[in-house]
Design a protein around this motif. Structure first.
Motif, PDB file in Angstrom:
ATOM      1  N   GLY A 148       0.230 -11.499   1.945  1.00 34.18           N
ATOM      2  CA  GLY A 148       1.062 -10.826   2.937  1.00 34.18           C
ATOM      3  C   GLY A 148       2.401 -11.511   3.096  1.00 34.18           C
ATOM      4  O   GLY A 148       2.750 -12.403   2.328  1.00 34.18           O
ATOM      5  N   GLU A 149       3.140 -11.034   4.095  1.00 32.48           N
ATOM      6  CA  GLU A 149       4.449 -11.636   4.392  1.00 32.48           C
ATOM      7  C   GLU A 149       4.339 -12.460   5.660  1.00 32.48           C
ATOM      8  O   GLU A 149       3.791 -12.001   6.655  1.00 32.48           O
ATOM      9  CB  GLU A 149       5.494 -10.541   4.598  1.00 32.48           C
ATOM     10  CG  GLU A 149       6.041 -10.025   3.294  1.00 32.48           C
ATOM     11  CD  GLU A 149       7.358  -9.272   3.474  1.00 32.48           C
ATOM     12  OE1 GLU A 149       7.708  -8.524   2.574  1.00 32.48           O
ATOM     13  OE2 GLU A 149       8.013  -9.452   4.523  1.00 32.48           O
ATOM     14  N   PHE A 150       4.856 -13.655   5.590  1.00 32.98           N
ATOM     15  CA  PHE A 150       4.774 -14.551   6.739  1.00 32.98           C
ATOM     16  C   PHE A 150       6.180 -14.990   7.124  1.00 32.98           C
ATOM     17  O   PHE A 150       7.030 -15.180   6.265  1.00 32.98           O
ATOM     18  CB  PHE A 150       3.921 -15.772   6.388  1.00 32.98           C
ATOM     19  CG  PHE A 150       2.542 -15.402   5.956  1.00 32.98           C
ATOM     20  CD1 PHE A 150       1.521 -15.267   6.875  1.00 32.98           C
ATOM     21  CD2 PHE A 150       2.273 -15.126   4.621  1.00 32.98           C
ATOM     22  CE1 PHE A 150       0.252 -14.894   6.491  1.00 32.98           C
ATOM     23  CE2 PHE A 150       1.004 -14.749   4.214  1.00 32.98           C
ATOM     24  CZ  PHE A 150      -0.011 -14.634   5.152  1.00 32.98           C
ATOM     25  N   ASN A 151       6.378 -15.137   8.405  1.00 33.96           N
ATOM     26  CA  ASN A 151       7.676 -15.620   8.865  1.00 33.96           C
ATOM     27  C   ASN A 151       7.590 -17.100   9.183  1.00 33.96           C
ATOM     28  O   ASN A 151       6.580 -17.583   9.679  1.00 33.96           O
ATOM     29  CB  ASN A 151       8.126 -14.866  10.112  1.00 33.96           C
ATOM     30  CG  ASN A 151       8.592 -13.471   9.773  1.00 33.96           C
ATOM     31  OD1 ASN A 151       9.276 -13.272   8.761  1.00 33.96           O
ATOM     32  ND2 ASN A 151       8.218 -12.504  10.586  1.00 33.96           N
ATOM     33  N   ILE A 152       8.680 -17.781   8.885  1.00 33.84           N
ATOM     34  CA  ILE A 152       8.785 -19.179   9.281  1.00 33.84           C
ATOM     35  C   ILE A 152       9.746 -19.204  10.455  1.00 33.84           C
ATOM     36  O   ILE A 152      10.891 -18.749  10.335  1.00 33.84           O
ATOM     37  CB  ILE A 152       9.354 -20.053   8.151  1.00 33.84           C
ATOM     38  CG1 ILE A 152       8.546 -19.865   6.878  1.00 33.84           C
ATOM     39  CG2 ILE A 152       9.383 -21.513   8.565  1.00 33.84           C
ATOM     40  CD1 ILE A 152       9.317 -20.281   5.645  1.00 33.84           C
ATOM     41  N   ILE A 153       9.275 -19.693  11.557  1.00 32.52           N
ATOM     42  CA  ILE A 153      10.098 -19.721  12.753  1.00 32.52           C
ATOM     43  C   ILE A 153      10.384 -21.168  13.114  1.00 32.52           C
ATOM     44  O   ILE A 153       9.494 -22.021  13.017  1.00 32.52           O
ATOM     45  CB  ILE A 153       9.373 -18.972  13.897  1.00 32.52           C
ATOM     46  CG1 ILE A 153       9.281 -17.492  13.519  1.00 32.52           C
ATOM     47  CG2 ILE A 153      10.082 -19.159  15.225  1.00 32.52           C
ATOM     48  CD1 ILE A 153       8.431 -16.675  14.426  1.00 32.52           C
ATOM     49  N   CYS A 154      11.616 -21.438  13.484  1.00 28.03           N
ATOM     50  CA  CYS A 154      11.951 -22.807  13.888  1.00 28.03           C
ATOM     51  C   CYS A 154      11.435 -23.015  15.313  1.00 28.03           C
ATOM     52  O   CYS A 154      11.781 -22.258  16.208  1.00 28.03           O
ATOM     53  CB  CYS A 154      13.448 -23.057  13.823  1.00 28.03           C
ATOM     54  SG  CYS A 154      13.853 -24.768  14.237  1.00 28.03           S
ATOM     55  N   ASN A 155      10.588 -24.017  15.489  1.00 28.58           N
ATOM     56  CA  ASN A 155      10.047 -24.250  16.827  1.00 28.58           C
ATOM     57  C   ASN A 155      10.568 -25.533  17.464  1.00 28.58           C
ATOM     58  O   ASN A 155       9.962 -26.083  18.361  1.00 28.58           O
ATOM     59  CB  ASN A 155       8.516 -24.221  16.816  1.00 28.58           C
ATOM     60  CG  ASN A 155       7.926 -25.336  16.001  1.00 28.58           C
ATOM     61  OD1 ASN A 155       8.658 -26.208  15.524  1.00 28.58           O
ATOM     62  ND2 ASN A 155       6.620 -25.341  15.844  1.00 28.58           N
ATOM     63  N   GLU A 156      11.715 -25.985  16.942  1.00 30.99           N
ATOM     64  CA  GLU A 156      12.341 -27.176  17.523  1.00 30.99           C
ATOM     65  C   GLU A 156      13.770 -26.766  17.842  1.00 30.99           C
ATOM     66  O   GLU A 156      14.504 -26.417  16.927  1.00 30.99           O
ATOM     67  CB  GLU A 156      12.302 -28.309  16.480  1.00 30.99           C
ATOM     68  CG  GLU A 156      12.678 -29.662  16.990  1.00 30.99           C
ATOM     69  CD  GLU A 156      11.616 -30.245  17.908  1.00 30.99           C
ATOM     70  OE1 GLU A 156      10.457 -30.354  17.484  1.00 30.99           O
ATOM     71  OE2 GLU A 156      11.970 -30.568  19.064  1.00 30.99           O
ATOM     72  N   PHE A 157      14.120 -26.784  19.126  1.00 35.04           N
ATOM     73  CA  PHE A 157      15.439 -26.278  19.488  1.00 35.04           C
ATOM     74  C   PHE A 157      16.530 -27.016  18.714  1.00 35.04           C
ATOM     75  O   PHE A 157      16.601 -28.240  18.735  1.00 35.04           O
ATOM     76  CB  PHE A 157      15.689 -26.406  20.991  1.00 35.04           C
ATOM     77  CG  PHE A 157      17.009 -25.833  21.376  1.00 35.04           C
ATOM     78  CD1 PHE A 157      17.196 -24.461  21.411  1.00 35.04           C
ATOM     79  CD2 PHE A 157      18.089 -26.657  21.644  1.00 35.04           C
ATOM     80  CE1 PHE A 157      18.434 -23.916  21.729  1.00 35.04           C
ATOM     81  CE2 PHE A 157      19.330 -26.121  21.961  1.00 35.04           C
ATOM     82  CZ  PHE A 157      19.486 -24.747  22.005  1.00 35.04           C
ATOM     83  N   CYS A 158      17.373 -26.259  17.995  1.00 30.66           N
ATOM     84  CA  CYS A 158      18.329 -26.904  17.094  1.00 30.66           C
ATOM     85  C   CYS A 158      19.733 -26.333  17.265  1.00 30.66           C
ATOM     86  O   CYS A 158      20.525 -26.342  16.347  1.00 30.66           O
ATOM     87  CB  CYS A 158      17.863 -26.754  15.648  1.00 30.66           C
ATOM     88  SG  CYS A 158      17.660 -25.052  15.123  1.00 30.66           S
ATOM     89  N   GLY A 159      20.032 -25.815  18.437  1.00 28.49           N
ATOM     90  CA  GLY A 159      21.406 -25.369  18.658  1.00 28.49           C
ATOM     91  C   GLY A 159      21.486 -23.920  19.076  1.00 28.49           C
ATOM     92  O   GLY A 159      20.475 -23.243  19.272  1.00 28.49           O
TER      93      GLY A 159
END
Ligand code: CU
Length: 173
Positions: A148-159
């Protein structure tokens, strides 16, 4: 100051002694659980960690893209590495490069690093989370077992555009 004379403190009562003993035993159990759970827990990755520099990692990612690029996906290089390969994912304010196309049940070593600030790798909808730290190459041995398709989400606030930092992994049957 003059010390009070005689035995001025009360010796620990039986209950106090029991409490201290119990606390100590529990501390030791929790202490032992840390290494034990690393091997038995299943959720802790035994990754390979190495030092790198943002420039060196970026160069490695570029080489990886050049080697295995098969197209583009929304302007990002789409890369299909062969099973068993070392694969690279670069975190940068505010994108993940490249888009990875992997084979189900094939194993890879996924190298994560950042070329600027701390980011967080979070694979959705699977709940997998890793820190992505500049200067460190974090190599994870992975075997995708769901297509399937998976999303990578940034879970560390970076701006300011942190919420836009979404990448993609495609797993083919
Ligand atoms: Cu980020």
């Amino acid at each position: 100051m003059v010390a009070p004379t005689g035995n001025w403190w009360l010796p620990a009562s039986l209950q106090e002694k029991k409490w201290v003993t119990l606390s100590f035993v529990w501390c030791m159990i929790l202490f032992a659980m840390m290494p034990l759970w690393h091997f038995r827990g299943g959720q802790n990755p035994s990754g390979i960690r190495g030092k790198t520099t943002p420039a060196a990692f970026r160069a490695r990612v570029d080489r990886f893209i050049k080697e295995y690029q098969v197209g583009t996906d929304h302007g990002y290089p789409l890369v299909a590495p062969p099973p068993g390969a070392d694969i690279y994912l670069q975190a940068q304010m505010w994108s993940w490069t490249p888009v990875l196309k992997l084979k189900k049940n094939a194993s890879y070593t996924l190298h994560l690093s950042s070329v600027d600030v701390n980011h967080g790798f979070s694979l959705y909808p699977v709940n997998l989370n890793f820190q992505v730290v500049p200067g460190y190459d974090y190599g994870l041995r992975i075997t995708p077992n769901i297509a399937g398709e998976f999303n990578i989400i940034c879970n560390e606030f970076c701006g300011i555009l942190h919420h836009n930092m979404v990448g993609k992994v495609i797993v083919e049957e």
